[in-house]
Scaffold this motif. Structure first.
Motif, mmCIF file in Angstrom:
data_model
loop_
_atom_site.group_PDB
_atom_site.id
_atom_site.type_symbol
_atom_site.label_atom_id
_atom_site.label_comp_id
_atom_site.label_asym_id
_atom_site.label_seq_id
_atom_site.Cartn_x
_atom_site.Cartn_y
_atom_site.Cartn_z
ATOM 1 N N GLU A 1 -44.934 92.215 -16.714
ATOM 2 C CA GLU A 1 -44.848 91.287 -15.589
ATOM 3 C C GLU A 1 -43.726 90.286 -15.817
ATOM 4 N N PHE A 2 -42.941 90.046 -14.764
ATOM 5 C CA PHE A 2 -41.865 89.053 -14.792
ATOM 6 C C PHE A 2 -42.241 87.902 -13.853
ATOM 7 N N TYR A 3 -42.034 86.670 -14.327
ATOM 8 C CA TYR A 3 -42.273 85.496 -13.493
ATOM 9 C C TYR A 3 -41.064 84.575 -13.590
ATOM 10 N N LYS A 4 -40.740 83.908 -12.499
ATOM 11 C CA LYS A 4 -39.617 82.977 -12.527
ATOM 12 C C LYS A 4 -40.082 81.627 -13.041
ATOM 13 N N SER A 5 -39.177 80.961 -13.739
ATOM 14 C CA SER A 5 -39.461 79.624 -14.254
ATOM 15 C C SER A 5 -38.150 78.874 -14.385
ATOM 16 N N ASN A 6 -38.244 77.613 -14.760
ATOM 17 C CA ASN A 6 -37.044 76.797 -14.926
ATOM 18 C C ASN A 6 -36.233 77.209 -16.148
ATOM 19 N N SER A 7 -36.822 77.996 -17.019
ATOM 20 C CA SER A 7 -36.122 78.407 -18.248
ATOM 21 C C SER A 7 -35.888 79.911 -18.289
ATOM 22 N N GLY A 8 -35.684 80.512 -17.103
ATOM 23 C CA GLY A 8 -35.400 81.936 -17.057
ATOM 24 C C GLY A 8 -36.659 82.764 -16.915
ATOM 25 N N PRO A 9 -36.532 84.081 -16.956
ATOM 26 C CA PRO A 9 -37.701 84.952 -16.766
ATOM 27 C C PRO A 9 -38.782 84.698 -17.820
ATOM 28 N N GLN A 10 -40.015 84.633 -17.346
ATOM 29 C CA GLN A 10 -41.155 84.620 -18.253
ATOM 30 C C GLN A 10 -41.762 86.018 -18.206
ATOM 31 N N ILE A 11 -41.783 86.685 -19.337
ATOM 32 C CA ILE A 11 -42.121 88.104 -19.393
ATOM 33 C C ILE A 11 -43.458 88.281 -20.096
ATOM 34 N N ILE A 12 -44.371 88.946 -19.410
ATOM 35 C CA ILE A 12 -45.717 89.161 -19.935
ATOM 36 C C ILE A 12 -45.886 90.643 -20.236
ATOM 37 N N HIS A 13 -46.266 90.936 -21.482
ATOM 38 C CA HIS A 13 -46.570 92.312 -21.852
ATOM 39 C C HIS A 13 -47.642 92.276 -22.935
ATOM 40 N N ASN A 14 -48.257 93.403 -23.185
ATOM 41 C CA ASN A 14 -49.417 93.448 -24.078
ATOM 42 C C ASN A 14 -49.067 93.238 -25.537
ATOM 43 N N ASP A 15 -47.787 93.251 -25.878
ATOM 44 C CA ASP A 15 -47.404 92.955 -27.249
ATOM 45 C C ASP A 15 -47.429 91.452 -27.519
ATOM 46 N N LYS A 16 -47.514 90.672 -26.470
ATOM 47 C CA LYS A 16 -47.613 89.224 -26.640
ATOM 48 C C LYS A 16 -49.067 88.834 -26.875
ATOM 49 N N THR A 17 -49.248 87.783 -27.674
ATOM 50 C CA THR A 17 -50.597 87.269 -27.870
ATOM 51 C C THR A 17 -51.057 86.561 -26.602
ATOM 52 N N SER A 18 -52.340 86.314 -26.516
ATOM 53 C CA SER A 18 -52.863 85.595 -25.352
ATOM 54 C C SER A 18 -52.250 84.207 -25.260
ATOM 55 N N LEU A 19 -51.984 83.577 -26.406
ATOM 56 C CA LEU A 19 -51.377 82.250 -26.388
ATOM 57 C C LEU A 19 -49.947 82.320 -25.871
ATOM 58 N N GLU A 20 -49.197 83.343 -26.271
ATOM 59 C CA GLU A 20 -47.832 83.511 -25.766
ATOM 60 C C GLU A 20 -47.848 83.785 -24.263
ATOM 61 N N LYS A 21 -48.823 84.576 -23.814
ATOM 62 C CA LYS A 21 -48.951 84.823 -22.381
ATOM 63 C C LYS A 21 -49.293 83.538 -21.643
ATOM 64 N N ALA A 22 -50.192 82.748 -22.208
ATOM 65 C CA ALA A 22 -50.578 81.491 -21.571
ATOM 66 C C ALA A 22 -49.372 80.577 -21.411
ATOM 67 N N ARG A 23 -48.553 80.482 -22.449
ATOM 68 C CA ARG A 23 -47.362 79.631 -22.362
ATOM 69 C C ARG A 23 -46.389 80.155 -21.311
#
Length: 620
Positions: A355-377
Motif C-alpha cells: 500500500e502507498f499513501y501520500k504524506s508530507n515526507s513522500g510516499p508512505q509504503i506499507i507491506h508485510n515486511d514492516k513491523t506493526s509499529l513501522e506501519k503505524a508510523r
C-alpha cells in the motif's frame, strides 16, 4: 530470474531512500492519487530503459529537495543477491538480461488507454491512435521497427512532413522533401504491414485473440491497415489507419452499427489484449527476465472483466504447456481500495500486497515486511489515523505476548483455541505477572495502556477521527508503546517445583511432618535485586509425640477425629507465615519459645539441604 528488492532514493515523489521487498513475487499495489505509485512505475520502467539509453537521473530527482545532493538512484536486486543500479553518475544496467527484458516493452499505464475514448467508430473501427500512441507506443523490434519505438516512427513522419521546402529551408525542392518523408513513412508502413496485415510475418491478431477470448470468449478480432501515402509536395496524402474487424459468436459486427456493439469496457479489453498479445509475441526474446507492469489500467473495466483479467494472468485452469504468463513477474497498481481488497481475496499466495499513501515526507509504503509499529508510523504520517490506531493495537498485543510468559498469554479454553485472548486481558495479565511474583506492577504504564485501549486502540469510539485531539492522543500512544517496549519484566527462575516434598522436624515440640510445595517457588530478579516468591505448602502428614494427625494442643496428644476438618486442613495451602502462626500454637501450649519464618525454613529439609540453604544458593 525474479526481482527480490527495489530500492528507490529521491526519485520523483520519493524524498528519501525506500527499499521495497518484492521477494520474487507478483505484486499488487494500492495507492491513492498522489501517493507515489506512479513514481514507482516509472522508476522500474526507467531502470530497464537505461539498459539501452541514457536516463538523466539528475533531472528526475525530487524537485522539492534543495540539499544539492546527487544521490537520486534506483537499485534492483535480483535472485542470488545480484544488484544493478542506476544513479546520477553511473549505471550497470546494460546486462544481457535487462536489455532483453526491456525489449518486451511490458509497461502499460492508464494514460496509454485514454485513446479508447477517441477511437473512431463509424462503419469501421480505427484504433491507429490507440495503438501507436497508446498501448504499443513504446513497442520496438530490430526486425519490425529497426529498434525504434513505434510512436517515434510515426512522430518522425509528422515532423518531416511539416517541414517546408525552398530557399532558406532544409530542402530546396519538393521532390527532396517528398523523398525524405517517404523514407520515414516506409518504416511506419513496414511496421503496419508486419503487425497488422494478415500476411505479415508478425501479425498480432492470433496473439491478441488468445488474450481477448479469455475476457470475452465470444469475440474475435482481425486487423486491416491502410498505409501512409505521400503527395508530390511532401505532405501526407493518406493518413495511416488500423481497422478492427470484430466478430461476436462468428458473426461480424461491422454491418450492425459497431458503435453500439462496442462499449468502453470492450474497447478497453481489446486495447489491453493488443498490449498483452504483443508481449506474448515478443516474450521469447527475453528468456530469463520477464517483468510486466500494469499501472491503473483497470479503470476502464467493470468488476466482472477485472476478475477475468486476474484469472487471465493467474492461468489457473490453463494446461502447463499453454501458459504464457507463468514466467512473468507481474506488477499491478490501482487507486480503487475496494478492488484492492477484492484482489487480495482472489489472488493466490505468490502475490505480495503493498500500500502507498501520500504524506508530507513522500510516499508512505506499507507491506508485510514492516513491523506493526513501522506501519503505524507510516499510517500516521499519511494521516490515516484509524489505520494507525489499529497498527498500534497490533504492536501492543505483539509486545505483551513477547514479554509475558506463555502461561500468561493463553486465552480461555483449551490453549486459547476456544476464545483467543484479547488486548484487555493481556494488559491485566501484565499486572498479574508482577503481582504473582510479589513485585510492584508498573501501574502508570498499565493505566495508560488501559486508557488507550478504550479510547484509541478502538478508533471507532472516537467521534471525530480528524480532530487535533485524536492526533495528539496518537502521539501519546506512540510514547506509551515505546515505554512498553523499553520495560524489562522481572525475570523468574524456578528453584523448587510444585509438588516437591520437604521433611519438617521440630524436636522442641516432638513434631514431624511432610510438607508438599503448593506452587512453584521462583527466584525473581528485578532492578538488580533477587527475591523469592511466596512459599506455600500442604501438610501431607504430621505427627506429634508419636500421634498421627494430632491436634495442636494437649498432652498426651490426641488425633483429629473430625474427618471433614482433617481433609480441609490437608487440602488447604499454607503460606509460610500462616504455617508459623499455626505451629506456634503448639510451641506456646508446650511453654517453648516460639519460632519465626527463618526457623521454619531451616527446619525444612530436602535431600540433606534446608529450604533456607536452597533459597540462598539460588540467589548467589
Amino acid at each position: 530470474m525474479k526481482i527480490q528488492n527495489i530500492t528507490i532514493n529521491k526519485y520523483k515523489a520519493f524524498t528519501k531512500q525506500e527499499t521495497i521487498p518484492i521477494g520474487g513475487s507478483n505484486v499488487f499495489i494500492y495507492g491513492e492519487n498522489g501517493s507515489g505509485k506512479s513514481s514507482f512505475y516509472y522508476a522500474l520502467k526507467d531502470f530497464f530503459q537505461s539498459s539501452v539509453e541514457n536516463v538523466q537521473m539528475s533531472n528526475l530527482r525530487n524537485f522539492n529537495l534543495a540539499d544539492g545532493g546527487t544521490d537520486c538512484s534506483i537499485e534492483v536486486e535480483f535472485d542470488g543477491g545480484v544488484k544493478n543500479i542506476l544513479n546520477e553518475t553511473t549505471k550497470n544496467t546494460n546486462t544481457t538480461q535487462i536489455i532483453d527484458a526491456n525489449r518486451l516493452k511490458s509497461f502499460l499505464t492508464y494514460k496509454h488507454l485514454l485513446g479508447v475514448h477517441n477511437v473512431k467508430i463509424s462503419d469501421r473501427i480505427d484504433v491507429f491512435e490507440l495503438v501507436v500512441n497508446g498501448v504499443l507506443k513504446h513497442f520496438k523490434s530490430n526486425t519490425i521497427t529497426e529498434n525504434i519505438e513505434l510512436s517515434r516512427l510515426w512522430n518522425d513522419v509528422l515532423i518531416e512532413h511539416d517541414k517546408g521546402f525552398g530557399s532558406g529551408h532544409e530542402f530546396y525542392f519538393a521532390r527532396q522533401l517528398k523523398a525524405s518523408v517517404e523514407h520515414k513513412a516506409r518504416k511506419v508502413n513496414k511496421a503496419l504491414d508486419s503487425l497488422f496485415h494478415s500476411t505479415g510475418s508478425d501479425y498480432l491478431a492470433p496473439f491478441v485473440n488468445r488474450v481477448l477470448q479469455r475476457l470475452y470468449p465470444e469475440m474475435e478480432i482481425q486487423f486491416t491497415r491502410r498505409n501512409i501515402t505521400i503527395n508530390d509536395w511532401g505532405r501526407i496524402d493518406q493518413f495511416p489507419v488500423i481497422n478492427l474487424q470484430v466478430s461476436e459468436n462468428g458473426s461480424s459486427i461491422d454491418a450492425h452499427n459497431p458503435h453500439f456493439a462496442l462499449n468502453e469496457a470492450k474497447l478497453s479489453a481489446i486495447a489491453i489484449s493488443i498490449f498483452l498479445g504483443a508481449i506474448i509475441k515478443q516474450s521469447p526474446f527475453s528468456a530469463d527476465l520477464k517483468p510486466l507492469f500494469l499501472d491503473d489500467i483497470l479503470i476502464g473495466l467493470d468488476n466482472e472483466n477485472r476478475l477475468k483479467l486476474l484469472e487471465l494472468l493467474k492461468e489457473t485452469d490453463i494446461p502447463e504447456g499453454d501458459k504464457v504468463f507463468k514466467d512473468f513477474q507481474i506488477f499491478i497498481t490501482t487507486y480503487d481500495r475496494h478492488w484492492y481488497e477484492v484482489a487480495k481475496v482472489n489472488l493466490s499466495k505468490n502475490w505480495k500486497f503493498i500500500e502507498f499513501y501520500k504524506s508530507n515526507s513522500g510516499p508512505q509504503i506499507i507491506h508485510n515486511d514492516k513491523t506493526s509499529l513501522e506501519k503505524a508510523r507510516a499510517y500516521f504520517d499519511a494521516f490515516d489515523f484509524p489505520a494507525c490506531a489499529n497498527a498500534l493495537r497490533k504492536e501492543c498485543e505483539r509486545l505483551l505476548r513477547s514479554k509475558l510468559l506463555e502461561t500468561y498469554t493463553v486465552g480461555e479454553g483449551l490453549k486459547g483455541l476456544v476464545k483467543p485472548i484479547n488486548l484487555e486481558t493481556l494488559i491485566n495479565r501484565l499486572k498479574e505477572y508482577y503481582e504473582d511474583l510479589g513485585v510492584e506492577p508498573p501501574n502508570e504504564l498499565v493505566d495508560s495502556l488501559q486508557n488507550y485501549k478504550s479510547i484509541l486502540f478502538n478508533p471507532m469510539s472516537h467521534s471525530d477521527i480528524e480532530s487535533p485531539i485524536y492526533r495528539n492522543d496518537l502521539e501519546l500512544a506512540f510514547q506509551t508503546i515505546q515505554d512498553l517496549e523499553a520495560i524489562v519484566l522481572p525475570k523468574r527462575t524456578v528453584i523448587i517445583e510444585k509438588g516437591t516434598i520437604f521433611n519438617l522436624s521440630l524436636p522442641a515440640i516432638d513434631y514431624t511432618a511432610q510438607l508438599k510445595i503448593a506452587k512453584d517457588v521462583y527466584i525473581v530478579e528485578h532492578n538488580g535485586t533477587k527475591t523469592e516468591t511466596t512459599i506455600s505448602f500442604f501438610f501431607e502428614t504430621w505427627t506429634r509425640a508419636g500421634v498421627l494427625y494430632a491436634v495442636p494442643t494437649g498432652l498426651p496428644p490426641i488425633a483429629v477425629t473430625n474427618v471433614n476438618r482433617l481433609e480441609q486442613v490437608k487440602s488447604s495451602p499454607f503460606p509460610i507465615d500462616k504455617a508459623v502462626n499455626g505451629l506456634n500454637v503448639t510451641f506456646t501450649d508446650r511453654g517453648v519459645v516460639n519460632i519465626n519464618e527463618d526457623d521454619l525454613q531451616n527446619a525444612m529439609t530436602l535431600a540433606g539441604h534446608t529450604l533456607s540453604t536452597l533459597i540462598n544458593s539460588a540467589k548467589q
